[in-house]
Design a protein around this motif. Structure first.
Motif, PDB file in Angstrom:
ATOM      1  N   UNK A 231      -2.882  -7.652  -5.080  1.00 17.01           N
ATOM      2  CA  UNK A 231      -1.840  -6.860  -4.699  1.00 17.01           C
ATOM      3  C   UNK A 231      -1.769  -6.661  -3.105  1.00 17.01           C
ATOM      4  N   UNK A 232      -0.255  -6.824  -2.624  1.00 17.11           N
ATOM      5  CA  UNK A 232       0.008  -6.597  -1.152  1.00 17.11           C
ATOM      6  C   UNK A 232      -0.045  -5.115  -1.076  1.00 17.11           C
ATOM      7  N   UNK A 233      -0.520  -4.538   0.244  1.00 16.09           N
ATOM      8  CA  UNK A 233      -0.732  -3.142   0.436  1.00 16.09           C
ATOM      9  C   UNK A 233      -0.254  -2.698   1.675  1.00 16.09           C
ATOM     10  N   UNK A 243       1.802  -2.430  -3.338  1.00 12.35           N
ATOM     11  CA  UNK A 243       3.110  -2.516  -3.598  1.00 12.35           C
ATOM     12  C   UNK A 243       3.145  -3.662  -4.705  1.00 12.35           C
ATOM     13  N   UNK A 244       3.559  -3.469  -5.906  1.00 13.97           N
ATOM     14  CA  UNK A 244       3.463  -4.533  -6.663  1.00 13.97           C
ATOM     15  C   UNK A 244       4.653  -5.244  -7.409  1.00 13.97           C
ATOM     16  N   UNK A 245       5.791  -4.332  -6.808  1.00 10.19           N
ATOM     17  CA  UNK A 245       7.072  -5.107  -7.656  1.00 10.19           C
ATOM     18  C   UNK A 245       8.176  -4.343  -6.473  1.00 10.19           C
ATOM     19  N   UNK A 283       3.959   0.523  -7.999  1.00 14.54           N
ATOM     20  CA  UNK A 283       2.791   0.714  -7.038  1.00 14.54           C
ATOM     21  C   UNK A 283       1.662   0.820  -7.728  1.00 14.54           C
ATOM     22  N   UNK A 284       0.729   0.791  -6.881  1.00 10.18           N
ATOM     23  CA  UNK A 284      -0.662   1.324  -7.274  1.00 10.18           C
ATOM     24  C   UNK A 284      -1.498   2.244  -6.078  1.00 10.18           C
ATOM     25  N   UNK A 292       5.036   3.368 -12.019  1.00 11.23           N
ATOM     26  CA  UNK A 292       6.570   2.958 -11.391  1.00 11.23           C
ATOM     27  C   UNK A 292       6.490   3.734 -10.211  1.00 11.23           C
ATOM     28  N   UNK A 293       7.236   3.352  -9.212  1.00  8.62           N
ATOM     29  CA  UNK A 293       7.500   3.946  -7.813  1.00  8.62           C
ATOM     30  C   UNK A 293       8.051   5.358  -8.073  1.00  8.62           C
TER      31      UNK A 293
END
Length: 309
Positions: A231-233, A243-245, A283-284, A292-293
């Motif tokens: 996961x990019x953060x 940020x996942x999508x 996101x996470x 979902x965001x």
């Protein structure tokens, strides 16, 4: 055919399962990396491939050093016809490579000689490739440089992330492998063009931190390449947010990089980049599950003008 199968990651599992489903083949032994501590509690955990092998009732061998003479003799005793590797994660020496009548082959998720190395799927996404594929090749002394036996191309779908693409490549690799095992003599080895070789590398934590001073397309590629794991953060109010999508917006950015420019109802929120806005969709938050965001926005009470770094 009597087979020893060596692998570690999820990419190797479909091939293992596919071989196990064919009566004309028998997996004598599954080889994987030793269990490692994982998570906050550092609980010892087997590799995904090792777990899959145990579920299938396949004997499992997890040596610290597969090239140790004692371990080579352990494999020799199996009297296998071929050694198949897929994301195993260790170098195999000459003695081991030459131990089997049909040799030692590897499944690699790229169109070799492009993207040799440990992270070919992520590297292809980061480079903006629209086409990738799998290669089956004979193992050699140099990493991913052995002669090619088979290749199949696969289109990278728009907005496809690492997890989805790797799974499709793994399924394709399992089909290719069964085709090869039916008539290995029908696939003569062809030397790679080493002059066209490109390389991927292992990730580090800095790779995962998003930089909103970059163009939106480049940022989106990084999000796709690292989703769903690790996961990019970014940092928001002093806490990590993965940020996942995301998808590129149509509007050009005018605000400072990383600034929240708008909240999009039932979708998410837009961030400013070096050129276009980026719509964040999934996101996470630290210690939380993926969401979902839009739902994250409701809980975090995001406001336009706030900055994410």
């Amino acid at each position: 055919m009597k087979i020893i199968f060596a692998g570690s990651s999820d990419f190797a599992i479909p091939a293992l399962e596919e071989i196990a489903s064919h009566r004309e083949h028998k997996i004598l032994l599954a080889v994987s990396q030793p269990a490692k501590p994982k998570g906050r509690r550092q609980v010892m955990e087997d590799t995904p491939l090792a777990q899959a092998a145990q579920m299938l009732g396949i004997p499992l061998f997890c040596p610290d050093n597969i090239n140790d003479q004692h371990n080579i003799e352990r494999l020799r005793e199996e009297a296998a016809d071929i050694l198949i590797t897929a994301s195993y994660g260790a170098f195999l020496g000459r003695t081991l490579r030459n131990l089997f009548p049909y040799g030692a082959i590897n499944l690699h998720p790229s169109l070799l000689p492009e993207y040799r190395g440990p992270s070919p799927v992520r590297a292809a996404i980061l480079a903006g490739e629209t086409l990738t594929g799998n290669s089956i090749f004979r193992l050699a002394a140099k990493m991913d440089a052995g002669p090619l036996l088979m290749q199949e191309k696969l289109e990278i779908l728009p907005n496809e992330d690492y997890g989805a693409l790797e799974q499709r490549l793994a399924l394709l690799a399992s089909e290719m492998l069964i085709q090869y095992l039916q008539q290995p003599q029908s696939y003569p080895a062809v030397a790679q063009d080493h002059s066209g070789a490109t390389y991927s590398r292992l990730l580090n934590k800095e790779d995962l931190h998003l930089d909103f001073s970059l163009p939106a397309e480049q940022i989106q590629r990084r999000i796709r390449a690292y989703a769903p794991e690790p996961g990019a953060w970014v940092s928001f109010k002093g806490k990590m947010l993965k940020i996942l999508q995301a998808e590129q917006g149509e509007k050009n950015s005018k605000a400072a990089p990383g600034q929240i420019t708008s909240i999009v109802h039932n979708k998410g929120f837009c961030l400013s980049t070096a050129d276009k806005e980026l719509l964040i969709l999934r996101v996470q938050a630290a210690g939380k599950k993926q969401m979902d965001a839009w739902s994250y926005h409701l809980g975090a009470r995001l406001n336009t003008g706030e900055r994410i770094e």
